[in-house]
Design a protein around this motif. Structure first.
Motif, short mmCIF file in Angstrom:
data_model
loop_
_atom_site.label_atom_id
_atom_site.label_comp_id
_atom_site.label_asym_id
_atom_site.label_seq_id
_atom_site.Cartn_x
_atom_site.Cartn_y
_atom_site.Cartn_z
N ALA A 235 -11.06 8.33 -35.69
CA ALA A 235 -12.19 8.46 -34.76
C ALA A 235 -12.90 9.80 -34.92
CB ALA A 235 -11.68 8.29 -33.32
N ASN B 79 -15.23 10.30 -38.14
CA ASN B 79 -16.45 9.50 -38.31
C ASN B 79 -17.71 10.31 -37.97
OD1 ASN B 79 -15.00 7.26 -39.06
ND2 ASN B 79 -14.83 6.46 -36.96
N ASP C 86 -12.78 6.32 -30.31
CA ASP C 86 -14.12 6.21 -30.87
C ASP C 86 -15.17 6.65 -29.86
OD1 ASP C 86 -13.30 5.32 -33.35
OD2 ASP C 86 -13.49 3.19 -32.85
#
Length: 324
Positions: free
Chosen positions: A321, A324, A179
């Motif tokens: 991740a 997004n 992330d």
């Protein structure tokens, strides 16, 4: 004269037909003009009385996908370019035969696999221009504004290696690492060649490659301007391997090539064409310049079984991740 020409052509055709053909699937950079393929093809053909044909099949991870699709009908006698992140999955296909190669391997790990024969190894790393203030960890990279190019783990062994690197270093914390890294990823390429090309064109600050990559620039180009970032978490080890297909119609010739692969004639070509460490150190040792390379303080490696078990989980984390 016409009859003489026809007779000569028929004789030539018959001779060609009698020459056995050994077909090896491998990754694209291996068979490029600057890769090890041409030199290895020439050296092996001098000993085998055969026609060695390398077939580029994309990047490393794409090889297994192609073999799964072709199955026992594949034209390949050998696949060269898988690594330990893929060997467990490859064995599960039932497409590969055991080998009888006996060699003293110079690897950072013990080797006892009865199906796959290693031919080189290296550590994954992010390569950058030497004047860059390079990050010293994944977390350091995530906190920077640097842009990196990486490879798709579904088609590329370096791309899959990066997933295993993060997983081996951070375990359950891997999703959070991805992330935080997502903003640093400029693009994801299908294979290594495309990614490295973008880096050399100045499109990104760093590229996923190997600690040995700067040796190419130093030795082949006399250019010391590239370096590999040393990460505090350690670096993930890649061991590249080859194996014989069980359905090969050139089984003896395939065995001959696997045995040739661990000889000096093959291994001495690897450092300055594939730009990796040879699986068996050549008689002359490593070329000058390899002594300047980054040496990881910690080597990371998941077992073949653990890598296979964690692949889908790691891929899901990575996809989540980056989407997004």
């Amino acid at each position: 004269m016409k009859y003489l020409a026809i007779g000569t052509a028929l004789l030539a055709g018959a001779a060609a037909a009698e020459t056995p053909v050994l077909t090896i699937y491998t990754y694209d950079s291996f068979v490029s003009d600057w890769g090890p393929g041409p030199a290895i093809e020439k050296a092996f053909e001098e000993t085998c009385g055969c026609d060695l044909q390398f077939v580029g099949a994309g990047d490393g991870a794409a090889l297994l996908a192609r073999l799964r699709l072709e199955g026992a009908r594949s034209d390949a006698d050998i696949v060269l370019g898988l690594d330990t992140n893929l060997t467990a999955a490859a064995k599960e296909t039932g497409l590969f035969a055991p080998h009888a190669v006996d060699a003293s391997f110079d690897l950072p790990i013990e080797w006892s696999d009865d199906t796959f024969v290693p031919y080189d190894w290296g550590y994954f790393a992010f390569v950058h221009n030497a004047d860059l203030n390079a990050p010293v960890s994944f977390k350091d990279l995530a906190q920077s504004d640097l842009k990196v190019v990486i490879q798709d783990p579904r088609s590329s062994t370096p791309g899959l290696g990066l997933l295993m690197w993060v997983k081996a270093a951070y375990g359950d914390e891997a999703p959070g690492i991805w992330d935080s890294l997502s903003d640093n990823v400029l693009t994801v390429t299908k294979g290594w060649s495309e990614a490295y090309g973008l880096f050399l064109e100045g499109e990104a600050d760093m590229v996923l490659s190997y600690t040995t990559s700067p040796a190419y620039h130093l030795i082949a180009e006399e250019d010391p301007s590239k370096a590999a970032a040393a990460f505090e978490e350690g670096h993930y080890l890649q061991v590249e391997v080859a194996a014989k297909l069980a359905a090969s119609d050139q089984s003896d010739l395939a065995d001959q090539f696997l045995a040739f692969m661990v000889t000096d004639a093959f291994q001495s070509v690897i450092p300055t064409t594939n730009w990796m460490y040879p699986a068996v150190t050549p008689e002359g040792g490593l070329p000058e310049g390899f002594d300047t390379l980054v040496q990881p303080g910690k080597a990371l490696l998941l077992s073949a079984e653990d890598a296979a078990n964690l692949r889908d989980e790691a891929l899901t984390e990575w996809l989540g991740a980056l989407s997004n």
